[in-house]
Design a protein around this motif. Structure first.
Motif, PDB file in Angstrom:
ATOM      1  N   PHE A  87       0.953  -0.991   0.013  1.00 35.74           N
ATOM      2  CA  PHE A  87      -0.033   0.110  -0.173  1.00 35.74           C
ATOM      3  C   PHE A  87       0.759   1.210  -0.012  1.00 35.74           C
ATOM      4  N   SER A  88       0.336   2.370  -0.662  1.00 31.62           N
ATOM      5  CA  SER A  88       1.110   3.427  -0.593  1.00 31.62           C
ATOM      6  C   SER A  88       0.222   4.695  -0.013  1.00 31.62           C
ATOM      7  N   GLY A  89       0.988   5.471   0.797  1.00 30.95           N
ATOM      8  CA  GLY A  89       0.554   6.643   1.703  1.00 30.95           C
ATOM      9  C   GLY A  89       1.440   7.111   2.253  1.00 30.95           C
ATOM     10  N   PHE A  98       6.609   6.598  17.594  1.00 29.30           N
ATOM     11  CA  PHE A  98       6.056   5.778  16.709  1.00 29.30           C
ATOM     12  C   PHE A  98       5.212   6.531  15.762  1.00 29.30           C
ATOM     13  N   GLY A  99       4.486   5.899  14.603  1.00 29.80           N
ATOM     14  CA  GLY A  99       3.898   6.738  13.638  1.00 29.80           C
ATOM     15  C   GLY A  99       2.632   5.971  13.472  1.00 29.80           C
ATOM     16  N   TRP A 100       1.817   6.472  12.542  1.00 30.15           N
ATOM     17  CA  TRP A 100       0.628   5.895  11.657  1.00 30.15           C
ATOM     18  C   TRP A 100       0.696   5.989  10.241  1.00 30.15           C
ATOM     19  N   PHE A 101       0.319   5.063   9.596  1.00 32.05           N
ATOM     20  CA  PHE A 101       0.256   5.036   8.166  1.00 32.05           C
ATOM     21  C   PHE A 101      -1.197   5.656   7.781  1.00 32.05           C
ATOM     22  N   ALA A 102      -1.251   6.393   6.671  1.00 34.19           N
ATOM     23  CA  ALA A 102      -2.528   6.944   6.214  1.00 34.19           C
ATOM     24  C   ALA A 102      -2.439   6.460   4.724  1.00 34.19           C
ATOM     25  N   PRO A 103      -3.553   5.651   4.125  1.00 34.83           N
ATOM     26  CA  PRO A 103      -3.470   5.309   3.026  1.00 34.83           C
ATOM     27  C   PRO A 103      -3.790   6.453   2.180  1.00 34.83           C
ATOM     28  N   ASP A 104      -3.250   6.461   0.747  1.00 34.18           N
ATOM     29  CA  ASP A 104      -3.619   7.571  -0.252  1.00 34.18           C
ATOM     30  C   ASP A 104      -4.758   7.104  -0.973  1.00 34.18           C
ATOM     31  N   ASP A 110     -11.271   0.732   1.621  1.00 32.82           N
ATOM     32  CA  ASP A 110     -11.530   0.180   2.866  1.00 32.82           C
ATOM     33  C   ASP A 110      -9.976  -0.225   3.413  1.00 32.82           C
ATOM     34  N   THR A 111      -9.039   0.452   2.857  1.00 28.60           N
ATOM     35  CA  THR A 111      -7.581   0.277   3.296  1.00 28.60           C
ATOM     36  C   THR A 111      -7.673   0.782   4.695  1.00 28.60           C
ATOM     37  N   PRO A 112      -7.157   0.295   5.927  1.00 28.35           N
ATOM     38  CA  PRO A 112      -7.164   0.721   7.035  1.00 28.35           C
ATOM     39  C   PRO A 112      -5.888   1.555   7.312  1.00 28.35           C
TER      40      PRO A 112
END
Length: 812
Positions: A87-89, A98-104, A110-112
């Protein structure tokens, strides 16, 4: 002797024939080895490029990386940026590492979002583009593999420092957690040390800090204007228009030309009026209504922006890039230059303006019998404010306003000075709006009437007072009429089966709704909730509205529940696939009424106009571009603009509250997190009470029930009333820290954590007093026990050691 041009001993002859180096050949090389990282020397060797001839290759690789086609890994290695198996984002850093991934937009809908562990966040900045792989565990989704592909494109604004002849900036921890070295001439920048500066990050990745170059001086840290500018820059909001746009705009006349009226319906004698807020300067819409034997004829006239903003022009390109205007206290960053937004396109009173009209005919029950749309020329007969109309309606209803409210209305007799036909139209507008609202409520539309905070500013645009926005009947009346026009336009396209940019709101996820219901069960009586579930088993909009109606009549609690349920809803967005609008319980909805400030409305106008010209030719409405990609862009820009407006409003709130340090306020817990409770004060501003304030010892956040617990005891829940004191403010972080004074709390069952079981004393002072008493008792008990033990030893002799050697030290 080796002849010049002959291969050296041991080297194969083909090494002298370099492979052709081009953008396509380099990309093809990586595509044939998609999972491998290659260092630059490996790539150069594969193409037989001599060391002195590698500049072109370096530039090509740099460009491919900046375009996101190659991913840069550790130690300047590269690989093909394939996301077929991932997935890219973008990443969002947390101050704790730490961090969080946000999908583009390229990911499935429905990508979380996914958790990124600290070791994968090294060297990454909030906003960096990455490719990841993730897996689900008991706590949710976690990133297992991460490859950075493109450095954050928006600038960073931070304080500048100079140490040992090295310039560096210290960004906020949520952007990056350590200093960033920057390039620039010290003699030019040392005078700005300690100030906010804008930097552009270099597109390089590694395990250590990124680097950047200085761009410009922003202002003094902590000053309101500089902090606002910081927010705008970091979100990539451009205030100024490019020169080609201003050049194009300069050729427009101050008033419409006479030839522009050709083939338009002349509505200049029709008493259309505008009703807006007192500070409004761009007037998108004007309204008129009349009653007849069949029901009501309603005209909603909208500024005809599409007549001036032509597809493919510099003005159109800029408007599309911005996609929406941005509003914050006292100012606006418009989608269109002021000459259009406040001038030629704005429906100002007493001047000729071009417009596009939705003419709707309703029967007595509020059903839309028929509608038509056409180009027109109009002249607004009055510019009224919501409060002026509210004052007028209050006098008609013989319910005069309070003295305070009446004083707040400028030029309060304005409506009384209007013509009789304007007053008559106002009465009909009010009547049909009430019918439309009742009809919409009956079909189950959800009314999230969330409070909005309004700041009063001085001449320096600094906040001097703050209060909640009062929404009266005129606000709702205009809203009802705009919804009706938007639905009529969407239904027009739906019936013709023509493509349109719809405004959609998808049905919420059942799991999120059920989670919200777990909390609602503690606040709404059981029979009521069970009856709603039986009546609406499919989670229809009426079910959500029924829950909101069943919440106890407590303004602050209702606001909290509304916010909670709103978070369970899907976000409204633009799309070419009409799935309806869940929140409005509408089968078709489009944005038509605000083309001055929203690009989707402008797009709908263009398609509507083409449908006028060739009403039976579907291709005439589809000849312009791909709606889907434009809809995605407009949705993304809308979300970004909302985030910016929220951030700047928060900044104004902190600026205002820094003059109230040490003062006490009443408030209500608006939301809870694992680090504390956000409390909404009576003036609408929110601050944070740290979780430690709710008691000594482990306090845990119950995510399912949205409460804070100390063991089995609930110490805080949504809607609890609290008394707080302003402990500190931090303008740069847009943060207000509160300390708990007392907790009226647990008004819906349970005992306050601070409540004294013996004396009934409350508050943190009483709590810590009991803690000190308990500690003193424990100390006395231990001393007594030690004395008793020593006496026993003197009597019986020293205690014998246990067998088994030394005791293993306890691991801490």
């Amino acid at each position: 002797m080796v002849t010049q041009g002959m291969p050296k001993k041991g080297r194969p002859p083909q090494a002298l024939i370099p492979k052709p180096v081009s953008r396509e050949s380099i990309l093809g090389f990586f595509q044939s080895n998609p999972s491998n990282f290659f260092k630059f020397k490996d790539i150069a060797s594969a193409f037989n490029v001599a060391p002195d001839d590698r500049a072109t290759m370096r530039q090509l690789i740099r460009e491919l990386t900046e375009q996101g086609l190659l991913e840069q890994g550790q130690r300047r290695s590269f690989r093909y940026a394939s996301t077929q198996n991932g997935f890219s984002g973008t990443v969002k850093r947390h101050p704790k590492g730490f961090g969080w991934f946000a999908p583009d937009a390229t990911c499935p809908s429905d990508t979380p979002e996914a958790f990124i562990p600290p070791h994968l966040m090294r060297g990454l900045v909030t906003g960096d583009l990455v490719s990841i792989e993730m897996e689900k565990d008991t706590k949710g989704f976690c990133v297992t593999e991460l490859v950075p592909s493109k450095r954050r494109q928006s600038p960073v604004v931070a304080q500048l420092f100079l140490d040992h002849n090295t310039l560096f900036v210290e960004p906020e921890a949520h952007i990056f957690d350590s200093a960033i070295p920057v390039s620039g001439a010290i003699r030019d920048w040392e005078k700005h040390v300690g100030d906010l500066v804008e930097i552009k990050l270099n597109n390089t990745f590694g395990r250590h800090a990124p680097s950047g170059k200085l761009v410009r001086h922003v202002g003094k840290a902590g000053e309101l204007d500089a902090e606002i500018e910081k927010v705008l820059i970091e979100f990539g909001i451009e205030k100024e228009f490019p020169e080609p746009v201003l050049e194009e705009t300069s050729h427009y006349p101050a008033e419409p030309a006479e030839q522009d009226y050709a083939h338009r319906v002349d509505l200049r004698e029709t008493p259309l009026i505008t009703i807006d807020g007192i500070t409004a300067k761009d007037f998108d819409d004007a309204v008129y209504a009349e009653k007849n034997e069949h029901g009501y004829r309603v005209l909603v006239a909208i500024a005809d922006v599409s007549h001036y903003v032509k597809t493919g022009s510099a003005l159109d390109d800029e408007a599309q890039a911005r996609a929406t205007s941005l509003y914050y206290p006292g100012r606006v960053v418009p989608m269109l230059p002021e000459a259009l937004s406040n001038g030629l396109c704005s429906l100002n009173p007493g001047v000729n303006r071009l417009c596009m009209v939705a003419e709707m005919h309703f029967n007595q029950a509020g059903d839309l019998v028929n509608s038509r749309f056409y180009d027109a020329v109009m002249k607004s007969h009055a510019r009224l404010t919501y409060m002026q109309v509210h004052h007028y309606f209050s006098e008609i209803d013989k319910q005069p306003l309070s003295a305070e409210a009446a004083e707040a209305i400028p030029n309060a007799t304005r409506v009384a000075q209007c013509s009789d036909v304007v007053k008559e139209s106002l009465h009909h507008l009010r009547a049909i709006a009430r019918i439309l609202r009742a009809k919409r409520t009956k079909r189950g539309a959800i009314d999230f009437d969330l409070p909005e905070t309004i700041f009063e500013l001085n001449d320096y645009r600094q906040p001097t007072a703050v209060h909640p926005l009062q929404r009266h009947e005129p606000h709702k009346m205009i809203e009802d009429l705009m919804i009706a026009a938007n639905e009529a336009v969407a239904e027009h396209f739906e019936k013709k089966n023509w493509p349109c940019m719809y405004r959609i709101h998808e049905q919420p996820n059942d799991e999120k709704v059920d989670k919200a219901m777990n909390l609602v069960k503690t606040l709404v009586d059981g029979p009521t909730l069970k009856a709603l579930v039986r009546q609406y088993p499919g989670r229809e909009p009426a079910f959500i509205q029924g829950i909101l109606n069943a919440v106890p009549d407590d303004a602050q609690l209702k606001t909290g529940i509304q916010s909670l349920i709103l978070r369970a809803m899907m976000q409204a967005k633009y799309d070419d696939n009409n799935v309806g609008h869940y929140g409005l319980a509408s089968v078709a909805y489009a944005h038509f009424t605000s083309p001055i400030r929203r690009y989707p409305d402008l797009e709908v106008h263009r398609r509507l106009r083409r449908s006028f010209k060739r009403s039976n030719d579907k291709h005439s409405v589809t000849e312009e571009g791909d709606i889907s990609s434009l809809a995605t862009h407009c949705s993304d820009r809308e979300r970004k603009t909302t985030d910016v407006e929220r951030a700047i409003k928060s900044l104004y709130g902190v600026w205002f509250m820094q003059n109230h340090l040490g003062q006490n306020f009443k408030g209500t817990i608006a939301s809870l997190t694992n680090f504390g409770a956000f409390v909404r004060l009576e003036n609408g501003i929110e601050g944070l009470v740290a979780i430690e304030e709710f008691g000594h010892g482990p306090i845990q956040y119950d995510q399912d029930m949205l409460v804070l617990r100390a063991g089995n005891r609930i110490v805080a829940r949504l809607g609890d009333a609290v008394d707080v004191r302003i402990l500190s403010t931090d303008v740069s972080k847009r943060q207000i820290d509160l300390t708990l004074q007392s907790q009226a709390g647990q008004s819906r069952g349970g005992r306050s954590f601070y409540e004294s079981e013996e004396s009934g004393e409350t508050g943190p002072d009483a709590f810590f007093k009991r803690r000190r008493m308990h500690s003193q008792e424990q100390s006395n008990h231990k001393r007594t026990k030690r004395s008793s033990s020593k006496g026993q030893q003197r009597k019986n002799g020293p205690a014998k050691k246990k067998k088994g050697g030394h005791k293993k030290p306890r691991r801490r």
